[in-house]
Design an enzyme around this catalytic site. Structure first.
Site, mmCIF file in Angstrom:
data_model
loop_
_atom_site.group_PDB
_atom_site.id
_atom_site.type_symbol
_atom_site.label_atom_id
_atom_site.label_comp_id
_atom_site.label_asym_id
_atom_site.label_seq_id
_atom_site.Cartn_x
_atom_site.Cartn_y
_atom_site.Cartn_z
ATOM 1 N N SER B 225 17.701 -24.238 -14.351
ATOM 2 C CA SER B 225 16.945 -23.598 -13.273
ATOM 3 C C SER B 225 16.059 -22.501 -13.842
ATOM 4 O O SER B 225 14.921 -22.318 -13.417
ATOM 5 C CB SER B 225 17.901 -23.018 -12.229
ATOM 6 O OG SER B 225 18.653 -21.982 -12.795
ATOM 7 N N ARG B 229 12.161 -23.246 -13.367
ATOM 8 C CA ARG B 229 11.526 -22.395 -12.354
ATOM 9 C C ARG B 229 10.216 -21.834 -12.891
ATOM 10 O O ARG B 229 9.168 -21.932 -12.257
ATOM 11 C CB ARG B 229 12.451 -21.257 -11.955
ATOM 12 C CG ARG B 229 11.803 -20.297 -10.963
ATOM 13 C CD ARG B 229 12.667 -19.126 -10.637
ATOM 14 N NE ARG B 229 13.959 -19.557 -10.066
ATOM 15 C CZ ARG B 229 15.103 -19.464 -10.667
ATOM 16 N NH1 ARG B 229 15.151 -18.962 -11.888
ATOM 17 N NH2 ARG B 229 16.211 -19.857 -10.093
ATOM 18 N N ASN B 233 6.449 -23.060 -11.542
ATOM 19 C CA ASN B 233 5.512 -22.109 -10.953
ATOM 20 C C ASN B 233 4.210 -22.053 -11.721
ATOM 21 O O ASN B 233 3.124 -22.054 -11.135
ATOM 22 C CB ASN B 233 6.136 -20.712 -10.912
ATOM 23 C CG ASN B 233 6.991 -20.529 -9.685
ATOM 24 O OD1 ASN B 233 6.457 -20.379 -8.596
ATOM 25 N ND2 ASN B 233 8.292 -20.587 -9.853
#
Lengths: 156, 356
Positions: B225, B229, B233
């Site tokens: 994660s 992440r 993004n």
């Protein structure tokens, strides 16, 4: 978007940069910052202390001033009292001296009077004798007698 | 407009998403060259020409652009902070030192807030992560076409300048953090770590397989994660820059060079040099304004004039969109760097805590 050797390349790079930061960057800066913090805290403390000292000194100075003033007032009072006392004493002395002088003078005057009286007594006897002599010589001339007696009396 | 041509649009996007790859082509691979097809006799280490070759390289390849930008930005970080460290005194700090100390103070307080163990490495680690990722993300704000196009003129075929849009880079860092997590878990807790993996959440021997499965999934989810992440993004942000640049073949401001080079790319007949000249002129005008040589009103007029010459009102729209997204993206960039840092601190803090 394939996973390849770059993954491990980045891991190694990451490790090297973290090591560098841990060794040469972080401790140096954080130590300097902490030392500066300490210095500033010390400085502020010192300033506080100085302020307190100043206040204490001012208080002390005021106290001392007050004390000195009181002392001075005491001294002035005492001096005044003493001066009054001296003046009083002097007055008293003067009065006594005056009295003494007066008494002495009176005594002297009394003496003088007495002496004069003595002298007068002595001379009156002589004069009476002389008068009687004169009267007897001139016989009875009333006018002349009167004049003689008056003359005698005026010599008293 | 390039948008009217689906083939070139796809090509444009794909070109932008292709790394510069150096790797091993397997023997027997059919290589497309100018002289026709060439069959490789043996394994060859070479630069990949296009996505097909990059894919054929598989694991044994390295993204030269990602690595170079990432190392370069890391060096900038080290140089900047080392310079500050050398200059650091207990006296009155200067402007630059102030800035560095601001960053360090911020990181230090964040670490103190969320990390409760005793470890000299966590704070420098957090600083490196925050500043490095921030710098990598910051590359996103450069006009998407600027550096790739310039490098293309210099003969470099592919270039992705934002390392954090490369999953290798983000996962590399996340795995680095994962290694540290495992190391400290074992170092601090020892057998307790195994107990934590097997006896939670159900404290009974019969549940060991279930516990192990759940805990392992939870453990492995952390680095994934963390890395994905950031990657997601930044990748999405980059995509939007590319899409805006593509929608407006010509641009202004940030999009000026972008759009200009775009036009060049898709043969609108605009000369790239012309766009560069306009870009430099606009920068010059802005600089003169900053130095107080010309008034703001005149600056706006001059800039607008230059932009009108450069790209027209439509282009200005493209530029404004790039600007808008860039300004919004500044938030994303900082936030993602911060999140990566905070999560790293939290994970390491969990590795240091004896009780669950």
């Amino acid at each position: 978007m394939n996973i390849n050797l770059t993954l491990f390349g980045q891991m190694v790079t990451f490790a090297i940069f973290v090591w560098f930061c841990m060794k040469f960057v972080w401790p140096v800066i954080i130590t300097a910052m902490e030392e500066r913090q300490q210095k500033i805290a010390d400085g502020l403390d010192a300033a506080d202390r100085a302020m307190r000292d100043l206040e204490a000194a001012q208080d002390k100075a005021t106290d001392q001033m007050k004390e000195a003033k009181q002392e001075a007032a005491g001294i002035v009072d005492q001096a005044n009292k003493r001066a009054n006392q001296i003046v009083e004493e002097a007055k008293q002395q003067a009065i006594t001296e005056g009295d003494r002088l007066k008494v002495a003078a009176e005594a002297e005057i009394e003496q003088e009077i007495n002496r004069a009286k003595e002298e007068l007594r002595a001379s009156v006897a002589g004069l009476a004798l002389a008068g009687a002599e004169k009267v007897l010589e001139a016989s009875i001339d009333d006018k002349a007698n009167r004049a003689l007696v008056d003359n005698l009396a005026s010599q008293l | 407009m390039s948008g009217e041509n689906p083939a070139s649009t796809t090509e444009y996007i794909q070109h932008h998403l292709q790394n510069l790859v150096y790797g091993k082509l397997p023997g027997g691979f059919e290589r497309q060259t100018e002289n026709g097809t060439e069959v490789l006799a043996a394994d060859t280490w070479t630069m990949a020409h296009g996505a097909t070759e990059a894919a054929a390289m598989g694991f044994w390849a390295i993204h030269v652009d990602s690595m170079a930008w990432s190392i370069g930005l890391g060096l900038i970080f080290c140089w900047m902070f080392r310079r500050a460290a050398v200059r650091a005194t207990t006296g009155v700090p200067s402007g630059f030192l102030n800035f560095v100390e601001l960053v360090i103070e911020f990181i230090d307080s964040t670490v103190k807030d969320s990390f409760h163990g005793k470890n000299k490495m966590v704070a420098p680690l957090a600083l490196t992560i925050f500043v490095w990722i921030f710098l990598m993300n910051l590359m996103d704000l450069l006009p998407v076409d600027l550096i790739p196009k310039v490098l293309m003129l210099a003969g470099v075929e592919y270039q992705k300048i934002v390392p954090s849009t490369d999953p290798n880079i983000t996962m590399g860092m996340a795995l680095g953090v994962f290694v540290l997590m495992l190391y400290y878990n074992i170092k601090i807790k020892g057998v307790g770590f195994i107990k934590e993996l097997t006896m939670h959440p159900f404290n009974h021997w019969a549940f060991i397989p279930i516990n192990l499965f759940m805990e392992l999934v939870g453990l492995l989810a952390k680095p994934f994660s963390l890395g994905l992440r950031l990657f997601g993004n930044m990748y999405a942000g980059e995509m939007i820059f590319i899409l805006i640049a593509m929608m407006f073949a010509a641009g202004a401001g940030t999009g000026l060079v972008t759009g200009g080079l775009n036009a060049q790319l898709f043969g609108e007949g605009t000369n790239a040099i012309f766009w560069l000249v306009i870009f430099v002129l606009v920068c010059g005008v802005c600089w003169m304004n900053l130095r107080g040589k010309i008034s703001t009103g005149r600056t706006v007029l001059l800039t607008l004039g230059l932009l009108t010459i450069g790209g027209g009102v439509f282009a200005l729209g493209g530029g404004l969109m790039q600007w808008g997204w860039a300004i919004f993206h500044i938030l994303v960039i900082t936030l993602q760097a911060f999140i990566f840092m905070v999560l790293t601190i939290v994970y390491l803090s969990m590795a240091h805590e004896e009780d669950h």
